[in-house]
Scaffold this motif. Structure first.
Motif, mmCIF file in Angstrom:
data_model
loop_
_atom_site.group_PDB
_atom_site.id
_atom_site.type_symbol
_atom_site.label_atom_id
_atom_site.label_comp_id
_atom_site.label_asym_id
_atom_site.label_seq_id
_atom_site.Cartn_x
_atom_site.Cartn_y
_atom_site.Cartn_z
ATOM 1 N N GLY A 12 0.797 -1.228 0.000
ATOM 2 C CA GLY A 12 0.000 0.000 0.000
ATOM 3 C C GLY A 12 0.826 1.273 0.000
ATOM 4 N N TYR A 13 2.123 1.203 -0.373
ATOM 5 C CA TYR A 13 2.944 2.418 -0.439
ATOM 6 C C TYR A 13 3.022 2.923 -1.877
ATOM 7 N N ASP A 14 3.201 4.255 -2.019
ATOM 8 C CA ASP A 14 3.232 4.856 -3.357
ATOM 9 C C ASP A 14 4.626 4.855 -3.958
ATOM 10 N N SER A 15 5.618 5.082 -3.089
ATOM 11 C CA SER A 15 6.957 5.224 -3.672
ATOM 12 C C SER A 15 7.994 4.510 -2.815
ATOM 13 N N PHE A 16 9.116 4.190 -3.478
ATOM 14 C CA PHE A 16 10.202 3.551 -2.752
ATOM 15 C C PHE A 16 10.958 4.580 -1.943
ATOM 16 N N ARG A 17 11.582 4.106 -0.922
ATOM 17 C CA ARG A 17 12.495 4.967 -0.178
ATOM 18 C C ARG A 17 13.865 4.883 -0.843
ATOM 19 N N PRO A 18 14.748 5.830 -0.506
ATOM 20 C CA PRO A 18 16.063 5.828 -1.153
ATOM 21 C C PRO A 18 16.743 4.453 -1.023
ATOM 22 N N GLY A 19 17.259 3.974 -2.126
ATOM 23 C CA GLY A 19 18.011 2.716 -2.099
ATOM 24 C C GLY A 19 17.176 1.484 -2.402
ATOM 25 N N GLN A 20 15.927 1.496 -2.006
ATOM 26 C CA GLN A 20 15.122 0.269 -2.110
ATOM 27 C C GLN A 20 15.019 -0.274 -3.539
ATOM 28 N N GLU A 21 14.698 0.608 -4.474
ATOM 29 C CA GLU A 21 14.462 0.136 -5.832
ATOM 30 C C GLU A 21 15.731 -0.450 -6.443
ATOM 31 N N LEU A 37 21.706 -0.734 5.432
ATOM 32 C CA LEU A 37 20.842 0.430 5.639
ATOM 33 C C LEU A 37 20.539 0.546 7.127
ATOM 34 N N PRO A 38 20.425 1.758 7.623
ATOM 35 C CA PRO A 38 20.169 1.892 9.062
ATOM 36 C C PRO A 38 18.824 1.280 9.446
ATOM 37 N N THR A 39 18.705 0.992 10.717
ATOM 38 C CA THR A 39 17.460 0.449 11.248
ATOM 39 C C THR A 39 16.291 1.361 10.902
ATOM 40 N N GLY A 40 15.219 0.772 10.438
ATOM 41 C CA GLY A 40 14.030 1.554 10.126
ATOM 42 C C GLY A 40 14.003 2.073 8.702
ATOM 43 N N ALA A 41 15.081 1.817 7.944
ATOM 44 C CA ALA A 41 15.155 2.356 6.579
ATOM 45 C C ALA A 41 14.273 1.558 5.617
ATOM 46 N N GLY A 42 13.865 0.362 6.023
ATOM 47 C CA GLY A 42 13.001 -0.445 5.165
ATOM 48 C C GLY A 42 13.732 -1.538 4.400
ATOM 49 N N LYS A 43 14.509 -2.326 5.116
ATOM 50 C CA LYS A 43 15.239 -3.411 4.450
ATOM 51 C C LYS A 43 14.321 -4.575 4.079
ATOM 52 N N SER A 44 13.325 -4.846 4.922
ATOM 53 C CA SER A 44 12.486 -6.027 4.690
ATOM 54 C C SER A 44 11.871 -6.013 3.287
ATOM 55 N N LEU A 45 11.345 -4.823 2.934
ATOM 56 C CA LEU A 45 10.727 -4.692 1.607
ATOM 57 C C LEU A 45 11.660 -5.108 0.480
ATOM 58 N N CYS A 46 12.944 -4.851 0.688
ATOM 59 C CA CYS A 46 13.930 -5.098 -0.370
ATOM 60 C C CYS A 46 14.038 -6.583 -0.701
HETATM 61 P P1 ADP Z 1 14.632 -2.231 8.755
HETATM 62 O O1 ADP Z 1 14.538 -3.724 8.628
HETATM 63 O O2 ADP Z 1 15.519 -1.617 7.725
HETATM 64 O O3 ADP Z 1 14.990 -1.786 10.124
HETATM 65 P P2 ADP Z 1 11.849 -2.340 8.180
HETATM 66 O O4 ADP Z 1 11.972 -3.171 6.974
HETATM 67 O O5 ADP Z 1 11.368 -3.032 9.411
HETATM 68 O O6 ADP Z 1 13.205 -1.605 8.481
HETATM 69 O O7 ADP Z 1 10.923 -1.094 7.806
HETATM 70 C C1 ADP Z 1 10.629 -0.065 8.713
HETATM 71 C C2 ADP Z 1 9.285 0.555 8.430
HETATM 72 O O8 ADP Z 1 9.307 1.304 7.215
HETATM 73 C C3 ADP Z 1 8.179 -0.472 8.242
HETATM 74 O O9 ADP Z 1 7.069 -0.066 8.972
HETATM 75 C C4 ADP Z 1 7.910 -0.445 6.765
HETATM 76 O O10 ADP Z 1 6.606 -0.814 6.464
HETATM 77 C C5 ADP Z 1 8.204 0.992 6.410
HETATM 78 N N1 ADP Z 1 8.568 1.159 5.002
HETATM 79 C C6 ADP Z 1 9.476 0.452 4.310
HETATM 80 N N2 ADP Z 1 9.552 0.881 3.025
HETATM 81 C C7 ADP Z 1 8.657 1.882 2.888
HETATM 82 C C8 ADP Z 1 8.255 2.743 1.790
HETATM 83 N N3 ADP Z 1 8.796 2.638 0.582
HETATM 84 N N4 ADP Z 1 7.313 3.652 2.055
HETATM 85 C C9 ADP Z 1 6.766 3.773 3.273
HETATM 86 N N5 ADP Z 1 7.083 3.008 4.326
HETATM 87 C C10 ADP Z 1 8.008 2.065 4.151
#
Ligand code: ADP
Ligand code: MG
Length: 863
Positions: A12-21, A37-46
């Protein structure tokens, strides 16, 4: 489906965060990606997105069971696409998951690394043809990382067994060595590294060279926004700085691992809830801290590595607001860090001592070995203390012996049960065939199948859970059967202990003949030194400080400038600082050297080129060795031209101005503590004078004839409380004693008593059990907070506060209440109600008995 539409559909997100794509694309192009990537940067999505885009399932190896469940639940919100298999799942549920995978329902399978050693699991997985293997929290693979997990070492074997090369790894740990280890240990064939997001653009980094750590800290704190943390290198330094600040009227309590757990808890709470604005702490403070509005971080000493430094300053400004950090540096900090590093490094000799200690404790003679585990329990620790081996060194020494294959060392949580048999393979199989007990047949067959012939040579670990679920018996019954097999001599069964354990792998040797490769010890030492050297480089750097840190972590931005650090702001700041720093050193050195020194000697002293022992042993010997002789001479003449020092008969001496500007505070502190002492002595002197006056009347002699002032002062200082003590004071004679001695003693004893009472009435009058509550009341906590901090029921706390009001009627109680509560109660009290129960009945039910009790106690005291 594209990555972008997957982002939309599943998250349900519109855009990638830096680095993800970029990371996702590299994974899809079948690179072995290492994403830092630092904690909270969104590694799981990757990794989740590439997995979702593929036909087959992918495996995610993740160390934390709780996180696993959260992630899986999140993914399954709309449709079941993810599952996990770990020790919390029973056997039949695991089979169910494997079935779901074979039906292509599951795209992401989360497993714990411990699973990878299970042969049945590996066979099953490999038949299902996974697409990718993703390793989350990959720093666990490196011994340089903080949370090293031995089971992570199995990942590469696992991937080989199932024939997968598409492995990618994810971590927030940006240390270069860890990165290198991950790539090596996972055997990346087509590596691609992404590092990004470490910049913290709201932090202003400053480095200040100074020897006056306390004074500089004070002046920074005075001009800085709170909350602030002052990090120190040692426990002692936290206490010194904290005490110094206290003396200057700034409350900054110290925090270190030497305090009790409760005190630390309370300090943390105080800091979080803004009851204290500033804290002086070792790096023990801040683990897991999530206070977003810290505005200032001061390092009173240089930290031991860039990663520690960055982690610590990183605690400032989590709310994105501008925050400042200062590191106070003195060339001695390098020595201190080397010393601290050395404390964790056993020497060759110390390793020999540790080696012998383990065998001695296990009672094993040279040439022998035992395959029993050595438990590192309290008994063992007592033994270590007796032979004077410290715990930190023991642990690193054991790790060293482990790396050299002399022993296995396992932490409590890693311990598994082990079995072994003394039977030959033929006898063992015969027993399986002949025994009447079906359960023995199944159990032994299964152990044999899982461990193969190793069972006949050594202890092998067994998976209790796996076996019990496969045999459909509970763990307790299983252990019962293992015990039985142990009793009848078929198996040697070793239960898993809680304490760490050591398993010896070689017979005991004489230490001289140990074939140990001590190079790795040297390597570790060099590693620690290189970390400190990097820190030194950071301090000396004239480039953007943030860029230095980012480059260290591998985030390369050639033209980057933060525009906020001392170097970016230019102002020739660093140069001016060096000057000031060397000036301080010059003045201090002269002062320490007894007030004056020949200019030639001073230059030699600072350059570290003197021969005279008097000079060599001074504090600042060699601190300016990086400067040329000419430069040092220039510094000296500059200090002279500023009239901070002058020439007295061919020797350099600190001028009054120099004393005022650079040495004064030392005098200040002395003066303050001396004052307290003198005040007290004066009190005694006055009392003694009164006694003397009385005696003078009685004997019709002048006071001076009874006892002269000088001697009286000596008595006031020494405060003797027995005849022999007073008579031992020089100048105090028998004749004097006969006239006034007894009365002097009486006066002194009275004053001594009063002193004790004063101390008691300020500190100890409150019983210890209430002391904590008293402190919390003073810090203006609410009643609810105090109850939760002291872990006492509100009713008990309120009674304690009742007693406190008894002792100290002036206690401010207003913060214990919500404003409206206090108003409500006060209204009733002013109507003249005095019974707890009565008041409770007329008030709304949310006003507790506890609060009424407190208000009532206070009301009674003030009327
Ligand atoms: P990390 O493992 O890097 O510490 P997470 O993968 O747990 O971080 O992601 C942290 C939060 O950021 C999650 O709640 C996730 O849903 C959110 N997130 C990740 N990518 C995006 C994005 N492109 N847009 C908005 N939120 C995102
Ligand atoms: Mg994560």
């Amino acid at each position: 489906m594209t990555p972008k539409s997957a982002l939309n559909k599943y998250f349900g997100y519109d855009s990638f965060r830096p680095g993800q794509e970029e990371i996702i694309n590299a994974i899809l192009e079948e690179f072995n990606v290492l994403a830092v990537l630092p904690t909270g940067a969104g590694k799981s999505l990757c990794y989740q997105i590439p997995a979702l885009l593929k036909e087959h399932f992918s495996i995610v190896i993740s160390p934390l069971i709780s996180l696993m469940k959260d992630q899986v639940d999140a993914l399954n919100k709309n449709e079941r696409i993810a599952a996990f298999i770990n020790s919390s799942l029973d056997y039949s549920s695991s089979v169910k998951v494997l079935n779901e995978i074979s039906q292509n329902k599951i795209k992401l399978l989360y497993v714990s690394p411990e699973r990878l050693g299970n042969n049945i699991f590996v066979d099953n997985i490999s038949a299902l043809k996974p697409e990718y293997v993703f390793v989350d929290e990959a720093h666990c693979i490196s011994e340089w990382g903080h949370s090293f997990r031995p089971s992570y070492m199995r990942i590469v074997d696992f991937c080989n067994q199932i024939g997968i090369e598409k492995i990618s790894a994810f971590t927030a740990t940006a240390v270069p060595e860890v990165r290198k280890d991950i790539i090596e240990m996972l055997d990346f064939k087509r590596p691609k590294i992404f590092i990004s997001g470490f910049e913290r653009d709201n932090l202003h980094l400053n480095v200040i060279a100074t020897k006056q750590k306390k004074e500089k800290t004070l002046s920074i704190i005075k001009h800085s926004e709170m909350p602030a943390i002052i990090y120190c290198a040692t426990r002692k330094q936290t206490e010194e700085i904290s005490n110094f600040l206290a003396m200057k009227g700034i409350e900054a309590p110290f925090y270190h691992a030497g305090l009790t757990a409760e005190t630390r808890q309370i300090l943390q709470n105080d800091f979080f809830s803004d009851h204290i604005k500033c804290i002086t702490a070792t790096n023990a403070f801040g683990m897991g801290i999530d206070k977003s509005d810290i505005r200032t971080i001061i390092h009173a000493s240089m930290p031991g590595s860039v990663e520690n430094y960055y982690q610590e300053i990183g605690r400032a400004g989590r709310d994105q607001k501008q925050s400042k950090t200062y590191m106070l540096f003195d060339s001695k900090d390098t020595d201190l860090q080397e010393f601290l590093a050395m404390q964790t490094m056993p020497t060759k000799e110390e390793i020999f001592v540790i080696y012998n200690a383990v065998y001695d404790f296990a009672g094993i003679a040279t040439g022998s070995i035992s395959d029993r585990l050595v438990h590192v329990d309290e008994k063992f620790k007592t033994f270590l203390r007796r032979i004077k081996v410290n715990q930190t060194k023991f642990e690193s020494g054991i790790r060293f012996l482990k790396n050299n294959d002399y022993l296995q060392y396992k932490h409590g949580y890693e311990n598994r049960p082990h079995v072994k048999t003394v039977l030959s393979s033929g006898d063992f199989k015969k027993f399986i065939l002949s025994t009447h007990k079906i359960i023995f047949k199944d159990l032994l067959a299964m152990i044999l199948r899982n461990s193969g012939n190793n069972l006949f040579n050594s202890f092998v670990s067994i998976d209790l859970e796996g076996i019990s679920s496969e045999l459909a018996i509970d763990a307790e019954t299983l252990e019962f059967h293992l015990d039985e097999l142990n009793k009848i001599g078929i198996l040697d069964y070793e239960k898993p202990p809680n304490a760490p354990t050591i398993r010896l792998l070689k017979p005991r040797e004489k230490t001289e003949s140990l074939g140990i490769d001590f190079k790795s010890l040297e390597k570790k030492w060099q590693y620690l030194l290189s970390k400190i050297e990097k820190m030194n480089e950071f301090v000396r750097s004239t480039d953007c400080r943030m860029n230095f840190v980012l480059a260290y972590f591998g985030e390369v931005n050639p033209n980057y400038k933060c525009g906020k650090c001392d170097n970016c702001l230019g102002l020739d700041h660093s140069l001016a600082q060096t000057d000031e720093y060397v000036e301080e050193i010059i003045i201090q050195t002269i002062h320490e050297f007894g007030g004056s020194i020949k200019d030639k000697d001073l230059v030699k002293l600072l350059a570290g080129k003197a021969k005279h022992p008097e000079i060599i042993k001074t504090n600042n010997y060699g601190v300016c060795r990086h400067f040329s002789k000419k430069e040092i001479e220039n510094f000296v003449s500059k200090v002279m031209s500023k009239k901070l020092i002058n020439d007295v008969n061919g020797r350099l001496a600190v001028s009054d101005k120099g004393m005022d500007e650079f040495i004064l505070h030392v005098k200040d502190t002395k003066r303050i503590s001396a004052n307290v002492k003198i005040d007290e002595d004066l009190k005694y002197l006055n009392a003694l004078r009164e006694v003397r006056a009385a005696a003078s009347k009685k004997f019709t002699q002048k006071p001076e004839q009874i006892c002269n002032d000088e001697v009286l002062m000596q008595i006031a200082k020494a405060k003797p409380d027995t005849p022999s003590k007073i008579l031992s004071i020089s100048g105090f004679t028998r004749i004097m004693f006969n006239k006034a001695g007894e009365d002097f003693l009486e006066a002194i004893i009275e004053l001594n008593k009063a002193k004790v009472i004063i101390q008691k009435s300020t500190d100890n009058k409150i019983p210890d059990t209430i002391k904590l509550t008293y402190d919390l009341v003073k810090k203006k906590y609410s009643l609810e907070d105090i109850a939760s901090l002291t872990k006492l029921p509100e009713a008990v706390v309120s009674m304690q506060i009742e007693s406190i009001i008894e002792y100290f009627p002036d206690t401010d109680i207003s913060n214990l209440f919500k404003k409206s509560e206090l108003e409500l109660i006060s209204t009733e009290l002013s109507k003249g109600l005095t019974e707890l129960k009565e008041i409770k009945e007329v008030l709304p039910s949310f006003v507790s008995y506890g609060k009424i009790r407190i208000a009532l106690a206070k009301h009674k005291k003030s009327n």
